[in-house]
Design a protein around this motif. Structure first.
Motif, PDB file in Angstrom:
ATOM      1  N   SER A   1       0.827  -1.203   0.000  1.00 42.45           N
ATOM      2  CA  SER A   1       0.000   0.000   0.000  1.00 42.45           C
ATOM      3  C   SER A   1       0.856   1.246   0.000  1.00 42.45           C
ATOM      4  O   SER A   1       1.994   1.247   0.462  1.00 42.45           O
ATOM      5  N   ASP A   2       0.249   2.317  -0.551  1.00 45.48           N
ATOM      6  CA  ASP A   2       0.848   3.640  -0.436  1.00 45.48           C
ATOM      7  C   ASP A   2       0.480   4.310   0.881  1.00 45.48           C
ATOM      8  O   ASP A   2       0.920   5.423   1.143  1.00 45.48           O
ATOM      9  N   LEU A   3      -0.340   3.664   1.695  1.00 38.77           N
ATOM     10  CA  LEU A   3      -0.893   4.306   2.892  1.00 38.77           C
ATOM     11  C   LEU A   3      -0.456   3.568   4.157  1.00 38.77           C
ATOM     12  O   LEU A   3      -0.505   2.343   4.230  1.00 38.77           O
ATOM     13  N   VAL A   4      -0.054   4.355   5.162  1.00 38.93           N
ATOM     14  CA  VAL A   4       0.328   3.823   6.471  1.00 38.93           C
ATOM     15  C   VAL A   4      -0.409   4.626   7.536  1.00 38.93           C
ATOM     16  O   VAL A   4      -0.464   5.854   7.473  1.00 38.93           O
ATOM     17  N   VAL A   5      -0.966   3.926   8.506  1.00 44.59           N
ATOM     18  CA  VAL A   5      -1.633   4.569   9.644  1.00 44.59           C
ATOM     19  C   VAL A   5      -0.834   4.244  10.895  1.00 44.59           C
ATOM     20  O   VAL A   5      -0.557   3.078  11.189  1.00 44.59           O
ATOM     21  N   TRP A   6      -0.493   5.284  11.651  1.00 50.46           N
ATOM     22  CA  TRP A   6       0.388   5.127  12.812  1.00 50.46           C
ATOM     23  C   TRP A   6      -0.203   5.970  13.942  1.00 50.46           C
ATOM     24  O   TRP A   6      -0.382   7.170  13.788  1.00 50.46           O
ATOM     25  N   GLY A   7      -0.536   5.328  15.060  1.00 52.25           N
ATOM     26  CA  GLY A   7      -1.148   6.111  16.124  1.00 52.25           C
ATOM     27  C   GLY A   7      -1.338   5.364  17.425  1.00 52.25           C
ATOM     28  O   GLY A   7      -0.928   4.213  17.588  1.00 52.25           O
ATOM     29  N   ASP A   8      -1.997   6.052  18.354  1.00 52.03           N
ATOM     30  CA  ASP A   8      -2.309   5.482  19.663  1.00 52.03           C
ATOM     31  C   ASP A   8      -3.743   4.962  19.646  1.00 52.03           C
ATOM     32  O   ASP A   8      -4.249   4.554  18.601  1.00 52.03           O
ATOM     33  N   SER A   9      -4.429   4.982  20.768  1.00 51.99           N
ATOM     34  CA  SER A   9      -5.797   4.467  20.811  1.00 51.99           C
ATOM     35  C   SER A   9      -6.741   5.272  19.928  1.00 51.99           C
ATOM     36  O   SER A   9      -7.758   4.751  19.463  1.00 51.99           O
ATOM     37  N   HIS A  10      -6.416   6.540  19.687  1.00 48.15           N
ATOM     38  CA  HIS A  10      -7.240   7.334  18.764  1.00 48.15           C
ATOM     39  C   HIS A  10      -7.018   6.873  17.326  1.00 48.15           C
ATOM     40  O   HIS A  10      -7.933   6.965  16.497  1.00 48.15           O
ATOM     41  N   GLY A  11      -5.826   6.377  17.044  1.00 51.20           N
ATOM     42  CA  GLY A  11      -5.601   5.730  15.755  1.00 51.20           C
ATOM     43  C   GLY A  11      -6.390   4.439  15.652  1.00 51.20           C
ATOM     44  O   GLY A  11      -6.960   4.121  14.602  1.00 51.20           O
TER      45      GLY A  11
END
Length: 669
Positions: A424-434
């Motif tokens: 994918s061209d997309l990455v999601v990186w986060g905490d509990s809100h992610g």
């Protein structure tokens, strides 16, 4: 045994500190140490009785537990029974369900173990809606008294060693408490365990026991008693005023109040009976409050939980909080007058009747608790439409938790299409809100035959080099996962990297008004940043991350703070229905913008400096007020995390400017 009025005065200070802290936490932030005063008092009083019986060869476990039953059970049983009835009319199913489970563990004197397992933190948001949370301290005490009388009886055969053994046990428990709670310069190894479990609390009762056994002698003069009394009072009052939810506790944090209580008890002995502080503690008003202190402790907390439900906030408005305290005082007096006092009269209630009442009453209440637990809080009390809305809030986001667990186990987590190979061209990186936006992203990507890699971790903002609060394992996991993701991104082809976090609290540590819990403290891993404040650490680490990702050619998207409502939205909906009220968002747009103005400007500055894309959910969710409902669905699953419906509403708007940047072929590469 000589009655000491100053001890009832100490009880009044203890219960007063706890009640004020719970009702008006900003007024007396450290008032929770009243429980520690009770622990020392309990150890002193019970040991004094046991020592007298052992000396007179009158000690009997049966008589000991009869006294405990007379003292503890009648008022406790009455409280649980009354609130089981009130809860039927006024508690939403999850609160009533929790009440049922905690009622069972309270009767079994194991509620401290239950709340350690179930709440995760005495000061956390969810725990503030537990009607029997305060009974954890009864669990600690009664577990102590399952062991201590037998230990003391065994030690009584060795007069020269009994005090030495108890000192050794007190020191061992204290050092265990310090290890678990942490210090200002060391990481807490097990803070929640230390707060709730007897091994890390036994030293507090042990100090009282040692005083009762004469380990500290007695004041030789009234002057010495006066000095000890004033010093002890200063330590107690300073603890109530200076400690906060963020203080390492118990451990070193509990030491001043416990030693202060010991000093006050020591000063009020036979030599110091005329000492100024001891006479002051014997004032009629304080003695009167001390007499009802147990029932007042029992009644104040459930009433404040009810007030929180009514006000749709864990921070109760002062007039309502004071009214709750006044009602608790009246209920406590009635409980003392018509329940506690009669049951202590051996002419009215023999030993056999006390044990019969204890077994029968306990059995009935355990049955009620189990029934409420098995009935899931009797959701049938709620209209079917409300139940369906409530259930949908929590359906469908299990894979977000699976995604977090996969990362901790060293596995990659992919959302969207399941076609192979995943790329994918997309990455999601986060905490509990992610985590909370993943259900919406999963649907959005699947509809377009796209996939994305996600790395999410509760309580862990996407900032390599930051050290979060928590256990040693949680800290290590957070740092390792952030470093792994950064390394992977620096070695990857250019991508769109979406960063999602609770940015305001990460930078400022400040929780939302209406939200309980400790401030969220973060620090830097690197020693050269150790002198910086939390906001400066945030700015340095985010700047470094954006520079490194920019050099790797990635397009960065930062999702700003989701509006934080300051109330548990699903609970608020059910309570509004139960109490015949209209559900309305408590958060105005003006309040949200004012609350987030500083972090919004900081992120805007980063956006201009690094060419990142900012997306502010408030632009979609807030008009005059910030929405908590869309059609038939709630947008939040608590006070600040989006529900599945909230994620499905937000994500299409969030992805509008990004859709053209994501390759349609990315899922097939």
């Amino acid at each position: 045994m000589l009655y000491r009025r100053d001890i009832d005065g100490l009880r009044a200070i203890a219960v007063g500190a706890v009640v004020i802290n719970h009702a008006l936490p900003d007024f007396l932030p450290g008032g929770f140490v009243g429980v520690d005063i009770f622990f020392v008092l309990s150890g002193f009083l019970i040991t004094r009785i046991l020592a007298g019986e052992l000396d007179g060869k009158r000690f009997s476990l049966l008589v000991f537990y009869e006294r405990r039953a007379r003292r503890i059970l009648p008022a406790l049983f009455a409280l649980i029974l009354v609130w089981a009835a009130i809860g039927w009319a006024m508690f939403p199913p999850d609160v009533y369900h929790a009440f049922g489970k905690s009622a069972v563990t309270t009767i079994l004197f194991a509620s401290n173990l239950w709340f350690w397992h179930a709440t995760g933190d005495y000061f956390a948001l969810g725990s503030q809606m537990e009607p029997l949370l305060h009974t954890w301290s009864l669990g600690v005490e009664e577990q102590f008294y399952l062991i201590f009388p037998l230990l003391l009886a065994a030690l009584w055969r060795f007069p020269g060693s009994r005090v030495k053994v108890l000192w050794a046990l007190v020191f061992a428990s204290f050092f265990l408490s310090v290890w678990g709670a942490g210090t200002p310069v060391s990481v807490a190894a097990a803070p929640v365990w230390t707060f709730f479990w007897l091994p890390a609390r036994a030293w507090e009762l042990g100090l009282g026991a040692l005083l009762a056994l004469g380990a500290l002698g007695a004041p030789r003069t009234c002057r010495a008693a006066n000095l000890a009394g004033w010093g002890g009072l200063a330590a107690v009052l300073a603890s109530t005023a200076l400690l906060t939810e963020a203080s390492p506790f118990p451990g070193l944090g509990a030491l001043p109040v416990c030693l202060g209580t010991v000093a006050l008890l020591w000063a009020g002995g036979e030599t110091g009976r005329g000492a100024t502080v001891s006479r002051g503690l014997g004032m009629p008003l304080l003695v009167g409050i001390g007499l009802i202190s147990y029932s007042l402790y029992l009644w104040h907390w459930p009433l404040l939980v009810l007030a929180r439900l009514y006000s749709v906030s864990v921070i109760v408005p002062a007039p309502l909080a004071l009214a709750s305290v006044l009602f608790a005082a009246l209920a406590a007096w009635a409980s003392w007058r018509w329940i506690e006092t009669p049951f202590r009269d051996r002419r009215r209630f023999s030993q056999g009747r006390v044990f019969l009442f204890s077994a029968g009453g306990g059995g009935v209440l355990i049955g009620i608790g189990l029934a409420l637990h098995m009935a899931q809080g009797v959701g049938e009390r709620i209209p079917a439409g409300i139940k369906e809305v409530y259930a949908r809030v929590f359906d469908g986001d299990e894979f977000a938790i699976d995604c977090m667990n996969a990362a901790k186990q060293g596995e990659e987590c992919w959302i969207g299409t399941t076609k192979e190979p995943l790329w994918s061209d997309l990455v999601v990186w986060g905490d509990s809100h992610g985590m909370s936006v993943l259900p919406g992203l999963d649907t959005w990507l699947s509809d377009r035959s796209l996939s994305a890699r996600a790395l999410v971790n509760d309580g862990c903002p996407p900032l390599p080099g930051i050290v979060r609060q928590g256990t040693a394992r949680e800290i290590a996991d957070c740092m390792a996962l952030n470093e792994q993701m950064l390394q992977w991104l620096e070695e990857s082809a250019p991508k769109i990297v979406v960063l999602v976090s609770r940015w305001r609290i990460v930078r400022s540590s400040r929780r939302t008004p209406g939200e309980s819990g400790k401030p969220m403290l973060f620090r830097a891993k690197h020693p050269e940043l150790s002198d910086l404040g939390q906001a400066e650490v945030f700015d340095r680490l985010l700047d470094d991350l954006l520079i490194r990702l920019g050099k790797a050619g990635h397009q960065i998207v930062i999702v700003e703070n989701v509006p934080e409502i300051g109330a548990h939205v699903p609970q608020a909906m059910v309570v509004a229905d139960l109490w015949g009220r209209t559900l309305k968002s408590p958060l105005t747009t003006a309040d949200h913008l004012d609350r987030t103005a500083e972090i919004h400007q900081v992120l805007r500055d980063f956006s201009e400096r690094h060419g990142i894309i900012l997306r502010d959910p408030a632009q979609l969710l807030c008009q005059e007020r910030c929405a908590i409902r869309h059609g038939d669905d709630l947008l939040y699953k608590d006070d600040d995390h989006l529900s599945v419906a909230g994620a499905h509403l937000l994500v299409p708007w969030l992805m509008e400017p990004l859709e053209s940047l994501i390759s349609p072929e990315s899922a097939g590469r």
